[in-house]
Structures are given as structure tokens and as C-alpha cells.
Design an enzyme around this catalytic site. Structure first.
Site, PDB file in Angstrom:
ATOM      1  N   ASP A  17       0.882  -1.185   0.018  1.00 19.15           N
ATOM      2  CA  ASP A  17       0.029  -0.039   0.020  1.00 19.15           C
ATOM      3  C   ASP A  17       0.889   1.193  -0.150  1.00 19.15           C
ATOM      4  O   ASP A  17       1.991   1.400   0.400  1.00 19.15           O
ATOM      5  CB  ASP A  17      -1.032   0.002   1.157  1.00 19.15           C
ATOM      6  CG  ASP A  17      -2.103   0.945   1.326  1.00 19.15           C
ATOM      7  OD1 ASP A  17      -2.387   1.608   0.089  1.00 19.15           O
ATOM      8  OD2 ASP A  17      -2.736   1.265   2.119  1.00 19.15           O
ATOM      9  N   ASN A  65      -9.914  -2.675  -7.420  1.00 20.50           N
ATOM     10  CA  ASN A  65      -9.281  -1.655  -8.132  1.00 20.50           C
ATOM     11  C   ASN A  65      -9.876  -1.244  -9.472  1.00 20.50           C
ATOM     12  O   ASN A  65      -9.449  -0.031 -10.019  1.00 20.50           O
ATOM     13  CB  ASN A  65      -7.572  -2.138  -8.111  1.00 20.50           C
ATOM     14  CG  ASN A  65      -7.066  -2.229  -6.862  1.00 20.50           C
ATOM     15  OD1 ASN A  65      -6.025  -2.955  -6.771  1.00 20.50           O
ATOM     16  ND2 ASN A  65      -7.466  -1.139  -5.976  1.00 20.50           N
TER      17      ASN A  65
END
Ligand code: V07
Length: 240
Positions: A17, A65
Site C-alpha cells: 500500500d 481496483n
């Protein structure tokens, strides 16, 4: 008792991340952060391999995503080909085997093509397995497994009594991969985000403040050594 370097986890999973935030902080476009994140995949994969880790699972693209801006999605979908064009020879030299988990058919054809080639060309390698979670979501994986188990019951191959943890695990994408001893998330967020929900039941969780592009081999090795200390404390308690 084990010496420090002996208690190496077999399987480490990472939520990579903070790539976009890293870029923003440096006044660069988000895709520049993804590009640097990709370079760091090589660096950390080589480190894990050197440390003797047998399976490294990286969350590269989640089923969620797809909701990102389409220009960012199409950039991300070029990274596997980009990465492999650059680093596949080196990974092959190190006897690393590439595989994926997730809904592979849902990826663009060009992405499937580059990744399939790498999977095929490294299929016989016996070193570390570098597992990319691509178009992956843990709940999807569990639903997929449930459907496969139900089918196996319906066609008479399986009796309901035979369904147990071990049997169910063999229907997940991670079939034949031991559960991760360690899950790492970078960039100071404390969430699992639909990653390996079944498999992390007993994993030790580590949260690093560094964003993924800034996460160094030293940070990685530091987590391995913290893990070894946690294990040794647990060993001590067990003996009491
Ligand atoms: C991606 C770089 C790492 C940070 C997280 C998001 C962006 C490497 C790959 C990859 C995937 C499959 C493969 C070889 C390499 C990758 C995506 C995004 C979609 F066989 N990095 N990386 N794939 N990022």
C-alpha cells in the site's frame, strides 16, 4: 532452541500500500508511484529469496481496483508485462517460480499473455514461489471454492462428511501453498482489505509506516527478526 536465522517463515504475504500517496507527497503523478512500487517488487522479492522464504504473495491488483480512473487501470495492467520484460531473466537465474492467484480470465488479454509466458517459463523452477494476487478478492475466492465443492458433491465425487478445513483449502487459489506465517501491510493502514481472509487465520500481522516504494530490504528483515522474537516468546510461554 532454534538459532535466530533458522526460524524463517515459509510464507510471507504483503499488501503493498501507499504507492499513490508516496507519489503525491513528492509532487509526482500517481502512476510514478506505481512505477517505483514495481521496482520495489524486484528488490523485496530478491531479499525474501535470499532470506530463504519459500512463498512470497504480493497483492498487486484487487477486484475493487477496477473502480479507479480508467487511465490508471490501464497503466496498472501494463505493469506485469513491464516488470517481466525487465526482470524475468534475473528471476529465472535465481530459480524463482512465478504464479498468480485471482480471476485471471478477467484481466486484459495482453496482461494474461505476458504473465502466462512467465508462469510457463518458470513452472519447473524449484526455488521461491513469487505469487502475484491479480484481480484478486478473498470473498470471490471463497465463493469460487464453495461452487467447486458443491459441484464435487453434486457429481458424486465428494461426500458432505468429507468436507473439512483441509479439503476446503484445496479448492482455494492458494491450493498447495501453506498459510502465511506473516502478513505485512505498508503505509500505516490497519486493514486486511479482502486479502487472504481464510489463509491468515493464524498469521502474525505486521504494519509498516513506510509506503511501499520506500519499504526497504532492511524493513523486511527487521520484520522477520521481530517475528522470530514473537515466536520465541510464544515458545517460552508454552513451556511454562
Ligand atoms: C503492480 C507495483 C507494485 C505496487 C502495487 C501496485 C502497482 C508487479 C506486478 C506484476 C504482476 C504480475 C506479474 C509480474 C509483475 C504488478 C500490477 C501492479 C497490476 F507476473 N508490480 N505490479 N502488477 N504494481
Amino acid at each position: 532452541m532454534d538459532t535466530l536465522m533458522r526460524n524463517i517463515p515459509q510464507h510471507v504475504a504483503i499488501i503493498m500500500d501507499g504507492n499513490g500517496r508516496y507519489a503525491k507527497r513528492l509532487g509526482m503523478p500517481r502512476i510514478k508511484g506505481h512505477q517505483e512500487g514495481m521496482e520495489n517488487v524486484r528488490r523485496i522479492a530478491l531479499t525474501a529469496n535470499e532470506c530463504g522464504v519459500k512463498y512470497l504473495t504480493l497483492f498487486a491488483f484487487s477486484t475493487e481496483n477496477w473502480t479507479r480512473p480508467s487511465k490508471e487501470v490501464s497503466f496498472l495492467m501494463k505493469l506485469p508485462g513491464n516488470f517481466l520484460g525487465k526482470f524475468l531473466p534475473e528471476l529465472k537465474d535465481k530459480n524463482i517460480k512465478i504464479r498468480t492467484i485471482g480471476n485471471f480470465d478477467g484481466l486484459p488479454k495482453h496482461t494474461q499473455k505476458s504473465v502466462s509466458k512467465a508462469v510457463l517459463e518458470t513452472a519447473e523452477n524449484s526455488g521461491m514461489e513469487l505469487i502475484f494476487a491479480l484481480n484478486y478478492g478473498s470473498r470471490d475466492e471463497i465463493i469460487h471454492a464453495v461452487k467447486s465443492v458443491v459441484e464435487s458433491v453434486q457429481n458424486g465425487d465428494t461426500a458432505i462428511e468429507d468436507i473439512n478445513n483441509e479439503f476446503f483449502s484445496q479448492h482455494l487459489f492458494t491450493k498447495d501453498v501453506p498459510d502465511p506465517e506473516i502478513l505485512i501491510r505498508t503505509s500505516g493502514e490497519y486493514r486486511i482489505s479482502n486479502f487472504l481472509l481464510w489463509q491468515i487465520s493464524y498469521s502474525e500481522l505486521f504494519f509498516a509506516n513506510e509506503s511501499w516504494p520506500e519499504f526497504t530490504p532492511e524493513n523486511f528483515e527487521d520484520i522477520l527478526s521481530q517475528y522470530q522474537k514473537r515466536e520465541r516468546r510464544f515458545g517460552g510461554l508454552k513451556e511454562e
